[in-house]
Design a protein around this motif. Sequence first.
Motif, PDB file in Angstrom:
ATOM      1  N   HIS A 121       0.847  -1.016   0.042  1.00  0.00           N
ATOM      2  CA  HIS A 121      -0.049  -0.003  -0.114  1.00  0.00           C
ATOM      3  C   HIS A 121       0.967   1.302   0.079  1.00  0.00           C
ATOM      4  N   ARG A 122       2.087   1.276   0.684  1.00  0.00           N
ATOM      5  CA  ARG A 122       2.766   2.453   0.949  1.00  0.00           C
ATOM      6  C   ARG A 122       3.526   2.718  -0.460  1.00  0.00           C
ATOM      7  N   GLU A 123       3.900   1.678  -1.067  1.00  0.00           N
ATOM      8  CA  GLU A 123       4.711   2.049  -2.369  1.00  0.00           C
ATOM      9  C   GLU A 123       3.783   2.431  -3.438  1.00  0.00           C
ATOM     10  N   ALA A 124       2.557   2.039  -3.192  1.00  0.00           N
ATOM     11  CA  ALA A 124       1.439   2.305  -4.236  1.00  0.00           C
ATOM     12  C   ALA A 124       1.000   3.908  -4.061  1.00  0.00           C
ATOM     13  N   LEU A 125       0.869   4.114  -2.745  1.00  0.00           N
ATOM     14  CA  LEU A 125       0.629   5.693  -2.380  1.00  0.00           C
ATOM     15  C   LEU A 125       1.509   6.407  -2.815  1.00  0.00           C
ATOM     16  N   ASN A 126       2.860   6.158  -2.420  1.00  0.00           N
ATOM     17  CA  ASN A 126       4.022   7.079  -2.962  1.00  0.00           C
ATOM     18  C   ASN A 126       4.016   7.178  -4.328  1.00  0.00           C
ATOM     19  N   ARG A 159       2.507  12.312   6.290  1.00  0.00           N
ATOM     20  CA  ARG A 159       1.596  11.967   7.306  1.00  0.00           C
ATOM     21  C   ARG A 159       0.426  11.459   6.414  1.00  0.00           C
ATOM     22  N   VAL A 160       0.111  12.069   5.526  1.00  0.00           N
ATOM     23  CA  VAL A 160      -1.200  11.691   4.529  1.00  0.00           C
ATOM     24  C   VAL A 160      -0.999  10.320   4.296  1.00  0.00           C
ATOM     25  N   ILE A 161       0.093  10.077   3.759  1.00  0.00           N
ATOM     26  CA  ILE A 161       0.607   8.687   3.053  1.00  0.00           C
ATOM     27  C   ILE A 161       0.280   7.717   4.180  1.00  0.00           C
ATOM     28  N   ARG A 162       1.013   7.862   5.347  1.00  0.00           N
ATOM     29  CA  ARG A 162       0.994   6.793   6.363  1.00  0.00           C
ATOM     30  C   ARG A 162      -0.397   6.763   6.936  1.00  0.00           C
ATOM     31  N   ALA A 163      -1.233   7.797   7.143  1.00  0.00           N
ATOM     32  CA  ALA A 163      -2.603   7.852   7.553  1.00  0.00           C
ATOM     33  C   ALA A 163      -3.436   6.694   6.715  1.00  0.00           C
ATOM     34  N   LEU A 164      -3.250   7.002   5.190  1.00  0.00           N
ATOM     35  CA  LEU A 164      -4.040   6.232   4.050  1.00  0.00           C
ATOM     36  C   LEU A 164      -3.642   4.838   4.189  1.00  0.00           C
ATOM     37  N   GLU A 165      -2.260   4.616   4.649  1.00  0.00           N
ATOM     38  CA  GLU A 165      -1.665   3.182   4.711  1.00  0.00           C
ATOM     39  C   GLU A 165      -2.237   2.644   5.817  1.00  0.00           C
ATOM     40  N   VAL A 166      -2.508   3.182   6.746  1.00  0.00           N
ATOM     41  CA  VAL A 166      -3.109   2.577   7.810  1.00  0.00           C
ATOM     42  C   VAL A 166      -4.848   2.246   7.682  1.00  0.00           C
ATOM     43  N   CYS A 167      -5.376   3.234   7.057  1.00  0.00           N
ATOM     44  CA  CYS A 167      -6.748   2.952   6.686  1.00  0.00           C
ATOM     45  C   CYS A 167      -6.893   1.731   5.545  1.00  0.00           C
ATOM     46  N   LEU A 168      -6.132   1.791   4.478  1.00  0.00           N
ATOM     47  CA  LEU A 168      -6.099   0.599   3.588  1.00  0.00           C
ATOM     48  C   LEU A 168      -5.755  -0.462   4.295  1.00  0.00           C
ATOM     49  N   ALA A 169      -4.695  -0.656   4.870  1.00  0.00           N
ATOM     50  CA  ALA A 169      -4.198  -1.851   5.593  1.00  0.00           C
ATOM     51  C   ALA A 169      -5.343  -2.543   6.650  1.00  0.00           C
ATOM     52  N   SER A 170      -6.060  -1.735   7.455  1.00  0.00           N
ATOM     53  CA  SER A 170      -6.974  -2.084   8.511  1.00  0.00           C
ATOM     54  C   SER A 170      -8.181  -2.160   8.226  1.00  0.00           C
ATOM     55  N   GLY A 171      -8.788  -1.372   6.980  1.00  0.00           N
ATOM     56  CA  GLY A 171     -10.064  -1.362   6.764  1.00  0.00           C
ATOM     57  C   GLY A 171     -10.954  -0.502   7.837  1.00  0.00           C
ATOM     58  N   LYS A 172     -10.384   0.263   8.599  1.00  0.00           N
ATOM     59  CA  LYS A 172     -10.605   1.306   9.586  1.00  0.00           C
ATOM     60  C   LYS A 172     -10.120   2.591   9.450  1.00  0.00           C
TER      61      LYS A 172
END
Length: 273
Positions: A121-126, A159-172
């Motif tokens: 997810h992180r690489e795709a977001l970057n 920070r935006v990418i990290r927050a998105l990574e958490v959302c996508l990885a957890s579904g929450k």
Amino acid sequence: MKPLLIVVVGPTAIGKTALSIALAKALNTEIISSDSRQFYKELAIGTAKPTEEERAEAVHHFVDFLSINEEYSAGQFERDVIAFLDNFFKTKSCAVMVGGSGLFVKAVIEGLDDLPRNTIHREALNERFEKDGIAPLLEELKSLDPKVHDYLDVHNPQRVIRALEVCLASGKPYSAQRLNQAKERPFDVLLLGLSGEREWIYERINQRTLQMMEEGFLDEARSVFEYRNLNALKTVGYTELFAHLNGEYDLERAVELIQQNTRRFAKRQLTWF
């Protein structure tokens, strides 16, 4: 009796540096910077880094210890500062920490939540960020976590990418996973929050921006222009001057935008603290 960490926080330009130096001198101790942009050796004027004269008045730690091409997270800062304090408090009973980077302050005094990570997810977001910029990522984050503006520096792509990574990885939503359960620390904390009337703070920001320009902020931005895509430089002040150097608008407009975006940043800092 536990040693004491005095933490000075507040919005940019309010006078945290002067107070922290006065405290350190009065208490015969040293200062830890928790300003995440003052870590970088190449950045001085645009980060309002303590001057050589100010650093001669009190010893500062975690200033000028990274290069702009080095990644450094709030989690790493937590580990490094806690290790530093473990040793420092063997001979001193008090230390001062100062800075306006809320997440880095929280990391030291409370610890951070153990949030999920996902490299794919992180690489795709970057990649998306490099191609399309921060705007579409921020829109997606707002849809996944409507509370994003309450706690996140939305102008910080990392920070935006990290927050998105958490959302996508957890579904929450990211905000729902921030438990805010403070870790036990082997020291007490005295948190000193500086504030003031909004208009007064904003006027100080406007004046300091002009002072930075007189001190050579444009030349500093020009010296790191080729590295403008690094995370360390995706911050208020440098972003606007890079756009000017890229021919997007004139210098007067760049200065106006720095003042405007710094005021917005200060408002978020006040909300956080």
